[in-house]
Scaffold this motif. Structure first.
Motif, short mmCIF file in Angstrom:
data_model
loop_
_atom_site.label_atom_id
_atom_site.label_comp_id
_atom_site.label_asym_id
_atom_site.label_seq_id
_atom_site.Cartn_x
_atom_site.Cartn_y
_atom_site.Cartn_z
N GLY A 212 0.82 -1.21 0.00
CA GLY A 212 0.00 0.00 0.00
C GLY A 212 0.85 1.25 0.00
N ALA A 213 0.61 2.09 1.01
CA ALA A 213 1.32 3.37 1.07
C ALA A 213 2.67 3.25 1.76
CB ALA A 213 0.46 4.40 1.80
N THR A 214 3.03 2.08 2.23
CA THR A 214 4.30 1.92 2.93
C THR A 214 5.10 0.79 2.29
OG1 THR A 214 3.41 0.32 4.53
CG2 THR A 214 3.26 2.67 5.10
N MET A 215 6.29 0.63 2.81
CA MET A 215 7.15 -0.49 2.42
C MET A 215 7.37 -1.32 3.67
SD MET A 215 10.81 -0.23 0.53
CE MET A 215 11.63 -1.67 -0.14
N ALA A 230 8.46 -0.40 9.12
CA ALA A 230 7.64 0.10 8.02
C ALA A 230 8.32 1.36 7.47
CB ALA A 230 6.22 0.41 8.47
N LEU A 231 8.58 1.39 6.17
CA LEU A 231 9.30 2.49 5.56
C LEU A 231 8.39 3.25 4.60
CD1 LEU A 231 12.61 0.60 4.69
CD2 LEU A 231 12.09 1.91 6.75
N PRO A 232 8.59 4.54 4.45
CA PRO A 232 7.78 5.31 3.50
C PRO A 232 8.09 4.89 2.07
CG PRO A 232 9.56 6.65 4.39
CD PRO A 232 9.56 5.38 5.17
N PRO A 233 7.13 5.05 1.15
CA PRO A 233 7.32 4.58 -0.23
C PRO A 233 8.48 5.25 -0.95
CG PRO A 233 5.31 5.89 -0.03
CD PRO A 233 5.78 5.62 1.36
N HIS A 234 8.82 6.49 -0.58
CA HIS A 234 9.89 7.18 -1.31
C HIS A 234 11.26 6.55 -1.04
CE1 HIS A 234 10.52 9.31 2.58
NE2 HIS A 234 11.77 9.41 2.15
N SER A 235 11.35 5.69 -0.02
CA SER A 235 12.63 5.05 0.27
C SER A 235 12.82 3.74 -0.50
CB SER A 235 12.74 4.76 1.78
OG SER A 235 11.76 3.80 2.16
N ARG A 236 11.77 3.29 -1.22
CA ARG A 236 11.82 1.98 -1.85
C ARG A 236 12.95 1.87 -2.85
NH1 ARG A 236 6.42 0.46 -4.53
NH2 ARG A 236 6.98 2.20 -5.89
N THR A 280 6.59 -7.43 -8.84
CA THR A 280 5.16 -7.52 -8.53
C THR A 280 4.45 -6.31 -9.13
OG1 THR A 280 5.20 -6.27 -6.46
CG2 THR A 280 5.82 -8.60 -6.34
N HIS A 281 3.14 -6.30 -9.03
CA HIS A 281 2.38 -5.20 -9.62
C HIS A 281 2.66 -3.88 -8.92
CE1 HIS A 281 -0.13 -5.95 -6.11
NE2 HIS A 281 -0.71 -4.78 -6.33
N ALA A 282 3.09 -3.94 -7.64
CA ALA A 282 3.33 -2.71 -6.89
C ALA A 282 4.81 -2.36 -6.80
CB ALA A 282 2.77 -2.87 -5.47
N GLY A 283 5.68 -3.16 -7.39
CA GLY A 283 7.11 -2.91 -7.31
C GLY A 283 7.85 -4.20 -6.99
#
Length: 624
Positions: A212-215, A230-236, A280-283
């Motif tokens: 979702g909105a996190t990693m 749990a990491l924010p998506p911008h760190s992915r 995966t579909h989300a990354g």
């Protein structure tokens, strides 16, 4: 000054004091001293790694050095934490406990490290008072004390690199941006912290996945996944790229899976990381397998094997030739068992060669060969080459195809002991599986000497497990004795993170190939027929072994329920006393209760039979 305390006269050598206290035996000490001479580590560290109780060793060491003993879990005063930054505390492996105007009390796994004590005194300007603690308690306290602050601090410094589309490969102009982001100190610190937390929690795998909105970052501990971060998506992009760079993978490729490996030094431990990526579909999802070389060569008695099974397995390992298989699903500990078997062999006077894909652990005294299928070095080709190297024992990582199976069985017939793994659900299914892979029946019957099937179950925490009375009605669905029985249940404490479990224990069954069984294997008898014969010869199933470990307090019924409910367990446990039943006996050898019905002609009767299948005489369930 208390830093001089280690030089005082002690009450006796650590090893002798541990023997006197009953923590170890003389043989344990002798083996540890040999390993210490080879590794150069502290004796206490070696003893703990070899299975000695860490808290007991720490207490004896504190008594020897006349220092305080700090019990786990270690509690730190916030003011003392502010005095020492995370980098210094982690590097010196010290936990600040409390402070005064002139003194600082710290917990240390190695209180004889005078360099660390002097460094602390110089940097803080205070008298340092060391306390003895276990290495695991120190590592746990460091993570607990500094991790939350470290994560938030790292995330605030995370580079704001633009995130590429989840389903696309990275464009050439983005590669440099991702590489720079992966090399940024905050990203490196975040990945190191992530691995440190996983190691501290005794994780075998780390899962990094978009959610979702996190990693989400999860660690597999004792076979169960738990979220650790749990990491924010911008760190992915930066985190995944950092791991790819470490493993030598292509950071520009995101639409196909990649596999790699790398070495890492984390909290004083040398680890090997096996890295796997999956689009995966989300990354991308990344899974890291954490391999600790210190886990290699564990003794068989440390894996949860009963004394009888160890003795039977030792007899098979003493044979000069034959194929010994270890079976079970992925993640059941087959490789660990194989290394335990190899460590029990004489590596000085015998030539031991292993063929692995990949080489997971390094064990002294072995010649280990890494498979390279793309270069033409598969198991079959490597096995042919090894047979020209005058081997005594050959370990093949896995029997995957007909060619490898036939060469391994033929090698056994020509005077070599071959150890390998196979994917089957139980021991009795192994011969049939070899037949299905195309191996001739005469080779299977002539080469196979034994099959060890196994599973892993979570081990109950010895500090908080509780004994309960299980009622007969609750045990009946598992095919267990129709009577109340004492069992153990999980409770939860700080030492086990509230789960009630800490570590894992093996559940085993060992099928020894006897002359009568070889006759059935030659005739390609099904697994049920082999199982019937094996039980008549005293075979103990995994279900029986699981019930014994439940009664002994190693694990709980819930952990081994699938094994207890297997159809093969029916009739294998005495309905009166719960002891394992050997099929060749009509009555329980423990309590004497009659287990099976017999006709007047001597043939065995199943429940409900009204006529004997052997002689045709009329009978009834009450006639015996």
């Amino acid at each position: 000054m208390i830093t001089a305390a280690p030089s005082r006269k002690t009450t006796g050598p650590l090893g002798q004091m541990l023997i006197a206290s009953g923590a170890i035996t003389a043989d344990d000490l002798e083996a540890a001293l040999v390993e210490q001479a080879r590794t150069g580590e502290r004796l206490g560290v070696v003893l703990i790694r070899r299975g000695a109780d860490g808290e007991h060793v720490a207490r004896v060491l504190a008594r020897q050095l006349r220092l305080p003993h700090a019990t786990a879990p270690l509690q730190s005063d916030p003011a003392a934490l502010e005095l020492l930054d995370r980098e210094l505390a982690t590097r010196l492996r010290v936990v600040p406990l409390s402070m005064t105007e002139r003194g600082l009390r710290v917990a240390m796994a190695d209180p004889l490290d005078m360099a660390a004590v002097e460094d602390l005194r110089f940097r803080t300007g205070r008298r340092v008072e060391p306390c003895v603690a276990t290495p695991s308690a120190v590592d746990a306290a460091l993570v607990a004390a500094y991790s939350a602050h470290a994560v938030s601090d790292v995330l605030t410094k995370m580079p704001g690199a633009r995130e590429d589309d989840a389903g696309r490969d990275v464009s050439p102009e983005m590669v440099d941006s991702l590489r720079r982001a992966s090399e940024a100190p905050p990203v490196i610190a975040l990945v190191d912290l992530m691995l440190a937390q996983a190691i501290q929690q005794r994780a075998s795998d780390v899962h990094i996945e978009p959610a979702g909105a996190t990693m989400r970052v999860r660690a597999r501990v004792d076979g169960v996944l738990r979220e650790i971060m749990a990491l924010p998506p911008h760190s992915r992009g930066a985190v995944v790229s950092r791991i790819k760079v470490m493993a030598g993978l292509d950071i520009s490729v995101k639409r196909r899976p990649q596999d790699g490996r790398c070495a890492a030094h984390i909290q004083g431990r040398e680890l090997v990381l096996r890295v796997s990526t999956l689009p995966t579909h989300a990354g991308e999802k990344v899974v890291l397998r954490l391999l600790d070389s210190s886990d290699a060569g564990q003794r068989l008695d440390q894996l949860g094997m009963s004394a009888d099974l160890q003795a039977a397995l030792a007899r098979l390992l003493c044979r000069s030739h034959g194929v010994l298989l270890v079976t079970g699903p992925t993640g059941s500990g087959k490789t660990t068992t194989l290394y335990g078997a190899l460590s029990a062999l004489d590596r000085d006077r015998r030539n031991l060669i292993t063929l692995e894909d990949p080489v997971e652990y390094r064990l002294p005294g072995l010649t280990q060969v890494q498979m390279h299928p793309k270069a033409g070095l598969g198991f079959a080709a490597a096995l042919r080459a090894v047979l020209r190297q005058d081997p005594d024992v050959i370990m093949v990582g896995e029997l995957r195809d007909r060619e490898t199976v036939e060469i391994a069985l033929a090698a056994a017939l020509t005077g070599h002991l071959v150890l390998s793994t196979l994917h089957t659900n139980d021991a009795a299914s192994a011969p049939a599986r070899l037949h299905e892979m195309g191996a001739p029946a005469y080779l299977v019957a002539g080469g196979l000497i034994g099959v060890l099937a196994q599973r892993l179950a979570r081990r109950l925490c010895v500090h908080c497990r509780a004994q309960r009375m299980a009622h007969a009605d609750d045990l009946a669905p598992y095919g267990l004795p129709a009577r109340d029985a004492q069992v153990f249940v999980p409770v939860g404490c700080r030492r086990c993170d509230g789960t009630g479990y800490r570590g894992r224990v093996g559940i085993y069954e060992l099928l020894v190939v006897t002359p009568r069984m070889r006759e059935r294997i030659v005739r390609r008898a099904p697994a049920d027929a082999l199982l019937e014969l094996a039980r008549a010869e005293g075979f103990t199933t995994m279900g029986q072994d699981a019930w014994l470990k439940v009664q002994a307090g190693f694990t709980s019924i819930a952990e081994v329920a699938p094994l207890l409910m297997q159809a093969e367990l029916k009739g294998a446990i005495c309905r009166s006393c719960g002891a394992p039943v050997r099929a060749r006996f009509d009555a329980c050898t423990t309590c004497g209760v009659l287990l099976r019905r017999r006709c007047a002609c001597g043939a065995r009767l199943d429940d409900g039979w009204r006529h004997c299948a052997a002689c045709g005489l009329s009978t009834s369930p009450a006639s015996d």
